[in-house]
Design an enzyme around this catalytic site. Structure first.
Site, PDB file in Angstrom:
ATOM      1  N   ASP A 141      -9.472   8.695   7.130  1.00 29.82           N
ATOM      2  CA  ASP A 141      -8.073   8.583   7.555  1.00 29.82           C
ATOM      3  C   ASP A 141      -7.918   8.292   9.056  1.00 29.82           C
ATOM      4  OD1 ASP A 141      -7.561   9.330   4.944  1.00 29.82           O
ATOM      5  OD2 ASP A 141      -7.218  11.436   5.442  1.00 29.82           O
ATOM      6  N   ARG A 176       3.304 -14.219  -7.057  1.00 28.47           N
ATOM      7  CA  ARG A 176       3.710 -12.829  -7.228  1.00 28.47           C
ATOM      8  C   ARG A 176       3.759 -12.086  -5.898  1.00 28.47           C
ATOM      9  NH1 ARG A 176      -0.383 -11.595 -12.247  1.00 28.47           N
ATOM     10  NH2 ARG A 176       1.117 -11.949 -13.908  1.00 28.47           N
ATOM     11  N   GLU A 236      -0.323   5.405   1.462  1.00 26.37           N
ATOM     12  CA  GLU A 236       0.084   6.388   0.441  1.00 26.37           C
ATOM     13  C   GLU A 236       1.131   7.366   0.990  1.00 26.37           C
ATOM     14  OE1 GLU A 236      -3.388   8.692  -0.699  1.00 26.37           O
ATOM     15  OE2 GLU A 236      -3.690   9.461   1.322  1.00 26.37           O
ATOM     16  N   HIS A 286      -9.958   6.070  -4.498  1.00 16.50           N
ATOM     17  CA  HIS A 286     -11.246   6.551  -4.001  1.00 16.50           C
ATOM     18  C   HIS A 286     -12.288   5.456  -3.803  1.00 16.50           C
ATOM     19  CE1 HIS A 286      -9.178  10.174  -5.164  1.00 16.50           C
ATOM     20  NE2 HIS A 286      -9.984  10.815  -4.351  1.00 16.50           N
TER      21      HIS A 286
END
Ligand code: F6P
Length: 362
Positions: A141, A176, A236, A286
C-alpha cells in the site's frame, strides 16, 4: 551489543520482497556478525505459540526471487488483542506475557519484525515490555509514514500496470469502459502510480472523493475526441463526495476488521446507466500481492534487511530502516505509526496526472 542469536518474523499481509529481506538478514547476521538466526513462523502467532526454526545460511539461498514469505505470516495475531474461541464464542485476550516468555525461551536477544503499521504497533507494545525489536517497513500500500517507499509497492504497481496495458486492447476493440479496482486501503498510491504508468483515463483515489458528473464528462469528452473506450482505475478505498467506502467483508478475528472492495461495481453501473456505454469491472485483488518481487523491490528489501541487522548490533531498538531521498536512515517506529501516509493534495504527481488529461474524479 553482544547479540549471539536473533529472531526474524514477517507479520501482516504478505507482499513480494519479504523473502529478499529474510535472505539479507540471515546472510548478513551469519557472515558479518557470526550470529545464530531463528525464523519465527506465521508472524506473532508463532511467537505466542512458540513455533520457530533455525535458519542456516543454506536455508535462505535461492529465496530472493520468491514471492510470499518462507516463514508464513498472520494478520490476526496481535498478542495484545489475541483472538480465541470459548464455547464457540470469539473472545480476545492479552497474550503478550506468553509472547515475552517465548522470546526469552528461544534464547534470542533481538528480533527483526518485518511488517507495516500493525506490526510496528505490536512491536512498540512488546518493546515497552522489555523486548529488543527492530522493524522493517513492508506493504504494497506504501501507506507507512516516515519512509518514502516500502518494498512490495513497486511489485504491486507493476502488476497493475500490466493489467491496464492488457485491458486497453480489449476495451478498445469492444468500445467499452473498463474499470480496474486496485488495493491500497485508505491510500491511493497504487492507483495513482499504476494509473499513470498504465495510461488510465480516470483515476479515483480515497484522498479525492469523486463526483460522478466529472467522470461522465471525462468519458464523453473522450468519445467526442474519437476515443470510444476508457480505462477507469479505482482505488478500493475510493468514495463518492459525501459518501462512504464500500466494505467487502469484516474479518472478526482481525484487529483491523474492515476489508474494502467493490466500489468499482457501483461506479461501473452508474457509468453504464448514464453514458449508455458498456462497462466491465476487473478487481485485481490479491494478484497484486503475489508473485516475484521486481528488481527494485529486491534491492530495496535487501538494503532494508542489511540495515536492520546493523540496527540490531548497534542496539537501536524501536527503530526501523527507512528510505529517505534514496538513503537508508533509522527512524523510530513510534513516529511512523502516528498517522497513515496518504497522498497530499499538493503532491506534484497529482499535477502530472491532471496535466496529461487524466480525470481525478473532481
Ligand atoms: O495492506 C495490504 C492489503 O493488501 C490491502 O491493500 C488490502 O486492503 C488488504 O491488505 C487485504 O487484506 P486481506 O489479505 O486480509 O484480504
Amino acid at each position: 551489543m553482544d547479540i549471539k542469536r536473533m529472531g526474524v518474523l514477517s507479520a501482516g499481509g504478505d507482499c513480494p520482497g519479504i523473502n529478499a529481506v529474510i535472505h539479507a538478514v540471515v546472510k548478513k547476521a551469519i557472515l558479518d556478525y557470526h550470529m545464530d538466526v531463528v525464523g519465527i513462523l506465521d508472524g506473532f502467532q508463532g511467537l505466542i505459540e512458540n513455533r520457530w526454526k533455525r535458519l542456516h545460511y543454506n536455508d535462505v539461498s535461492g529465496i530472493l526471487p520468491l514471492g510470499g514469505t518462507i516463514l508464513g505470516t498472520s494478520n490476526k495475531a496481535d498478542p495484545f488483542h489475541y483472538p480465541f474461541y470459548e464455547n464457540g464464542e470469539l473472545c480476545f485476550g492479552d497474550f503478550s506475557p506468553k509472547a515475552v516468555n517465548n522470546f526469552r525461551e528461544m534464547d534470542i536477544q533481538a528480533l527483526v519484525a518485518i511488517g507495516g503499521d500493525g506490526t510496528f504497533h505490536i512491536s512498540q507494545g512488546l518493546i515497552a515490555k522489555g523486548l529488543n525489536i527492530v522493524g522493517v517497513p513492508k506493504t504494497i500500500d506504501n501507506d507507512l509514514s516516515e519512509t518514502d517507499l516500502t518494498f512490495g509497492f513497486d511489485s504491486a504497481v507493476n502488476v497493475v500496470t500490466e493489467a491496464i496495458d492488457r485491458l486497453h486492447t480489449t476495451a478498445q476493440s469492444h468500445h467499452r469502459v473498463m474499470l480496474v479496482e486496485v488495493m491500497g486501503r485508505y491510500a491511493g498510491w497504487i492507483a495513482l502510480h499504476g494509473g499513470i504508468a498504465g495510461g488510465g483515463d480516470v483515476i479515483l483515489i480515497p484522498e479525492i472523493p469523486f463526483d460522478m458528473e466529472a467522470i461522465y464528462r471525462a468519458i464523453r469528452k473522450r468519445v467526442s475526441a474519437g476515443k470510444r473506450f476508457s480505462i477507469v482505475v479505482v482505488a478500493e478505498g475510493a468514495k463518492p463526495k459525501g459518501g462512504d467506502f464500500v466494505v467487502r467483508q469484516k474479518v472478526q478475528e482481525s484487529h483491523d476488521q474492515i476489508r474494502l472492495g467493490g466500489i468499482s461495481y457501483v461506479v461501473g453501473k452508474k457509468i453504464e446507466e448514464r453514458t449508455g456505454m458498456e462497462t466491465r469491472v476487473v478487481i485485481l485483488g490479491h494478484l497484486q500481492r503475489g508473485g516475484s518481487p521486481t528488481p527494485f523491490d529486491r534491492v530495496l528489501a535487501s538494503r532494508f534487511g542489511a540495515a536492520a541487522v546493523d540496527l540490531v548490533v548497534q542496539g537501536q531498538f524501536g527503530y526501523f530502516p527507512a528510505l529517505k531521498c534514496n538513503a537508508i536512515v533509522p527512524v523510530l517506529m513510534e513516529k511512523a505509526i502516528q498517522s497513515l501516509k496518504t497522498i497530499s493534495l499538493n503532491d506534484p504527481l497529482l499535477g502530472v496526472a491532471r496535466s496529461s488529461g487524466i480525470c481525478l474524479g473532481d
